[in-house]
Design a protein around this motif. Structure first.
Motif, PDB file in Angstrom:
ATOM      1  N   LEU A  79      50.279  30.756  41.718  1.00 54.22           N
ATOM      2  CA  LEU A  79      51.240  30.925  40.840  1.00 54.22           C
ATOM      3  C   LEU A  79      52.533  31.935  41.135  1.00 54.22           C
ATOM      4  CD1 LEU A  79      51.561  30.701  37.816  1.00 54.22           C
ATOM      5  CD2 LEU A  79      50.301  32.619  37.399  1.00 54.22           C
ATOM      6  N   TYR A  80      52.009  32.890  41.993  1.00 58.52           N
ATOM      7  CA  TYR A  80      53.098  33.853  42.539  1.00 58.52           C
ATOM      8  C   TYR A  80      54.013  33.265  43.300  1.00 58.52           C
ATOM      9  CZ  TYR A  80      51.643  38.498  40.412  1.00 58.52           C
ATOM     10  OH  TYR A  80      51.404  39.467  39.558  1.00 58.52           O
ATOM     11  N   VAL A  81      53.492  32.183  44.044  1.00 56.48           N
ATOM     12  CA  VAL A  81      54.642  31.562  45.080  1.00 56.48           C
ATOM     13  C   VAL A  81      55.429  30.944  44.174  1.00 56.48           C
ATOM     14  CG1 VAL A  81      54.909  29.762  46.609  1.00 56.48           C
ATOM     15  CG2 VAL A  81      53.046  31.412  46.936  1.00 56.48           C
ATOM     16  N   ALA A 155      49.545  35.151  31.664  1.00 55.28           N
ATOM     17  CA  ALA A 155      48.659  35.974  30.586  1.00 55.28           C
ATOM     18  C   ALA A 155      47.239  35.785  30.973  1.00 55.28           C
ATOM     19  CB  ALA A 155      49.082  35.225  29.215  1.00 55.28           C
ATOM     20  N   LEU A 156      46.848  34.998  31.759  1.00 58.55           N
ATOM     21  CA  LEU A 156      45.520  34.796  32.034  1.00 58.55           C
ATOM     22  C   LEU A 156      44.903  35.861  33.166  1.00 58.55           C
ATOM     23  CD1 LEU A 156      45.146  30.719  32.428  1.00 58.55           C
ATOM     24  CD2 LEU A 156      44.877  32.181  30.406  1.00 58.55           C
ATOM     25  N   MET A 157      45.871  36.580  33.417  1.00 56.85           N
ATOM     26  CA  MET A 157      45.211  37.654  34.381  1.00 56.85           C
ATOM     27  C   MET A 157      44.808  39.061  33.367  1.00 56.85           C
ATOM     28  SD  MET A 157      47.936  37.636  37.401  1.00 56.85           S
ATOM     29  CE  MET A 157      48.662  35.994  38.308  1.00 56.85           C
ATOM     30  N   ALA A 158      43.791  39.411  33.613  1.00 59.33           N
ATOM     31  CA  ALA A 158      43.029  40.522  32.756  1.00 59.33           C
ATOM     32  C   ALA A 158      43.648  41.617  32.571  1.00 59.33           C
ATOM     33  CB  ALA A 158      41.562  40.574  33.066  1.00 59.33           C
ATOM     34  N   THR A 159      44.707  41.929  33.643  1.00 58.94           N
ATOM     35  CA  THR A 159      44.960  43.270  33.756  1.00 58.94           C
ATOM     36  C   THR A 159      46.628  43.206  34.382  1.00 58.94           C
ATOM     37  OG1 THR A 159      44.699  43.757  36.127  1.00 58.94           O
ATOM     38  CG2 THR A 159      42.942  44.857  34.633  1.00 58.94           C
ATOM     39  N   THR A 160      47.368  44.079  34.159  1.00 56.72           N
ATOM     40  CA  THR A 160      48.696  44.090  34.505  1.00 56.72           C
ATOM     41  C   THR A 160      48.968  44.864  35.733  1.00 56.72           C
ATOM     42  OG1 THR A 160      51.027  44.658  34.190  1.00 56.72           O
ATOM     43  CG2 THR A 160      49.325  45.988  32.793  1.00 56.72           C
ATOM     44  N   SER A 161      49.681  44.424  36.691  1.00 54.85           N
ATOM     45  CA  SER A 161      49.629  45.275  38.040  1.00 54.85           C
ATOM     46  C   SER A 161      50.698  46.508  37.722  1.00 54.85           C
ATOM     47  CB  SER A 161      50.690  44.371  39.031  1.00 54.85           C
ATOM     48  OG  SER A 161      51.786  44.205  38.580  1.00 54.85           O
ATOM     49  N   ILE A 162      51.371  46.812  36.598  1.00 57.20           N
ATOM     50  CA  ILE A 162      51.879  47.685  36.328  1.00 57.20           C
ATOM     51  C   ILE A 162      51.095  49.184  35.970  1.00 57.20           C
ATOM     52  CG2 ILE A 162      53.513  48.900  34.413  1.00 57.20           C
ATOM     53  CD1 ILE A 162      54.990  46.232  34.293  1.00 57.20           C
ATOM     54  N   ALA A 163      49.944  48.805  35.745  1.00 53.76           N
ATOM     55  CA  ALA A 163      48.850  49.793  35.338  1.00 53.76           C
ATOM     56  C   ALA A 163      48.453  50.504  36.561  1.00 53.76           C
ATOM     57  CB  ALA A 163      47.550  49.295  34.768  1.00 53.76           C
ATOM     58  N   ALA A 201      54.776  43.021  43.575  1.00 60.52           N
ATOM     59  CA  ALA A 201      53.749  42.891  42.161  1.00 60.52           C
ATOM     60  C   ALA A 201      52.692  42.102  42.747  1.00 60.52           C
ATOM     61  CB  ALA A 201      54.378  42.291  40.916  1.00 60.52           C
ATOM     62  N   PHE A 202      52.792  41.225  43.588  1.00 57.74           N
ATOM     63  CA  PHE A 202      51.702  40.317  43.999  1.00 57.74           C
ATOM     64  C   PHE A 202      50.785  41.261  44.993  1.00 57.74           C
ATOM     65  CE2 PHE A 202      50.300  36.582  46.785  1.00 57.74           C
ATOM     66  CZ  PHE A 202      49.400  36.366  45.978  1.00 57.74           C
ATOM     67  N   VAL A 203      51.262  41.760  45.926  1.00 56.86           N
ATOM     68  CA  VAL A 203      50.683  42.966  46.863  1.00 56.86           C
ATOM     69  C   VAL A 203      49.834  43.747  45.892  1.00 56.86           C
ATOM     70  CG1 VAL A 203      50.893  44.696  48.371  1.00 56.86           C
ATOM     71  CG2 VAL A 203      52.256  42.703  48.815  1.00 56.86           C
ATOM     72  N   GLN A 208      44.592  45.324  43.544  1.00 58.10           N
ATOM     73  CA  GLN A 208      43.665  45.548  42.533  1.00 58.10           C
ATOM     74  C   GLN A 208      42.424  44.802  42.671  1.00 58.10           C
ATOM     75  OE1 GLN A 208      46.414  44.678  39.403  1.00 58.10           O
ATOM     76  NE2 GLN A 208      45.682  46.397  38.225  1.00 58.10           N
ATOM     77  N   GLU A 209      42.641  43.530  43.012  1.00 62.48           N
ATOM     78  CA  GLU A 209      41.445  42.354  43.068  1.00 62.48           C
ATOM     79  C   GLU A 209      40.547  42.858  44.221  1.00 62.48           C
ATOM     80  OE1 GLU A 209      42.000  38.584  45.130  1.00 62.48           O
ATOM     81  OE2 GLU A 209      41.828  37.677  42.950  1.00 62.48           O
ATOM     82  N   ASN A 210      40.918  43.408  45.113  1.00 65.21           N
ATOM     83  CA  ASN A 210      39.827  43.910  46.253  1.00 65.21           C
ATOM     84  C   ASN A 210      39.272  45.052  46.084  1.00 65.21           C
ATOM     85  OD1 ASN A 210      40.728  41.648  47.991  1.00 65.21           O
ATOM     86  ND2 ASN A 210      42.654  42.672  48.947  1.00 65.21           N
TER      87      ASN A 210
END
Length: 212
Positions: A79-81, A155-163, A201-203, A208-210
Motif C-alpha cells: 500500500l505504501y509503495v 483506514a485499516l491501520m489501527a494507529t497513526t504514525s503521527i502519534a 511515514a512508512f519507516v 511502530q510495528e516492530n
C-alpha cells in the motif's frame, strides 16, 4: 443513541467515514441494528453498504459477523509503495495546475496545524484533509479516484504514525516543504518532497510495528 445525519450522505459514506476517523477500528464487529440506530436509518441501506464494503475488502467475515479488516505486513508495504507513487504524481500535477487560491489553502492548512502539533488525533484528521487538498489540486479526476481507494485502505491501520513522539513536528516540516515546492511551481521538487514524506511515514510505522 442515533446521531443526526446529513441528507446527502448515504450509509456507505457514513460507515466509511466512521472507520476512517477511528470510530470503528480493525477487528471491531459491525452490527446492522447498531449502525441503523447510530445513523438514524433503516437496516436495508446499512446491509447494502456493509456488503459493498465487504466486496472492497474493507470488511471481513468472522463467522456470521462482519468485522473491520486489518492489513498484514506485506499488504501495508504494498500500500505504501502505491501511495508514494500516486501521491508524488498528485503533488507534481498540483505544482503545475493548482490555482493560486488552492495553494493559499495549503499554506493556511500548514499554518493552522502548528496549533495541533501536540494533539495527534487532531493532527491526523488534519493530515488527511491536507493530502486530500493536494489530490484535488492535481485537477485529475482519475488520480483522485485512485487515491481515494488508497486512503480507504489506510483506514485499516489501527494507529497513526503521527502519534509517535516527535512525528507531529516532523510532519509539519515535511508538509511545509511540499507546499513550498508547489508554491514555486516546481513539479520535480513537489514530487520528491511528497515521496520523502510518505517514505518517512512508512519507516515510522514499521518501527511502530516492530515495537509492539
Amino acid at each position: 443513541m442515533s446521531q443526526t445525519t446529513r441528507p446527502n450522505k448515504d450509509a456507505y459514506t457514513l460507515i466509511l467515514e466512521a472507520i476512517d476517523v477511528g470510530v470503528y477500528k480493525p477487528g471491531d464487529r459491525l452490527v446492522e441494528s447498531d449502525l441503523a440506530e447510530r445513523f438514524g436509518m433503516s437496516r436495508t441501506p446499512i446491509r447494502e453498504a456493509l456488503q459493498r464494503l465487504e466486496t472492497q475488502s474493507l470488511l471481513a467475515r468472522d463467522g456470521r459477523s462482519l468485522i473491520v479488516n486489518s492489513l498484514d505486513h506485506n499488504q501495508m508495504a504494498e500500500l505504501y509503495v502505491v501511495r508514494g507513487e500516486l501521491e508524488g504524481l498528485a503533488a507534481r500535477l498540483a505544482a503545475h495546475h493548482a490555482t493560486n487560491e488552492e495553494v493559499r489553502v495549503l499554506q493556511d492548512m500548514v499554518e493552522a496545524d502548528k496549533a495541533r502539533v501536540d494533539d495527534p488525533s487532531a493532527l491526523a484528521r488534519s493530515n488527511r484533509r491536507f493530502h486530500k487538498q493536494i489530490h484535488l489540486a492535481s485537477h485529475n479526476r482519475y488520480l483522485v479516484q485512485q487515491l481515494d481507494l488508497v486512503h480507504r485502505s489506510m483506514a485499516l491501520m489501527a494507529t497513526t504514525s503521527i502519534a509517535v513522539e516527535g512525528r507531529g513536528e516532523d510532519t509539519l516540516v515535511e508538509h511545509q516543504a511540499i507546499v513550498d515546492a508547489i508554491t514555486a511551481r516546481d513539479g520535480d521538487a513537489a514530487d520528491a518532497a511528497l515521496r520523502a514524506h510518505i517514505s518517512t511515514a512508512f519507516v515510522t510505522r514499521l518501527k511502530q510495528e516492530n515495537s509492539e
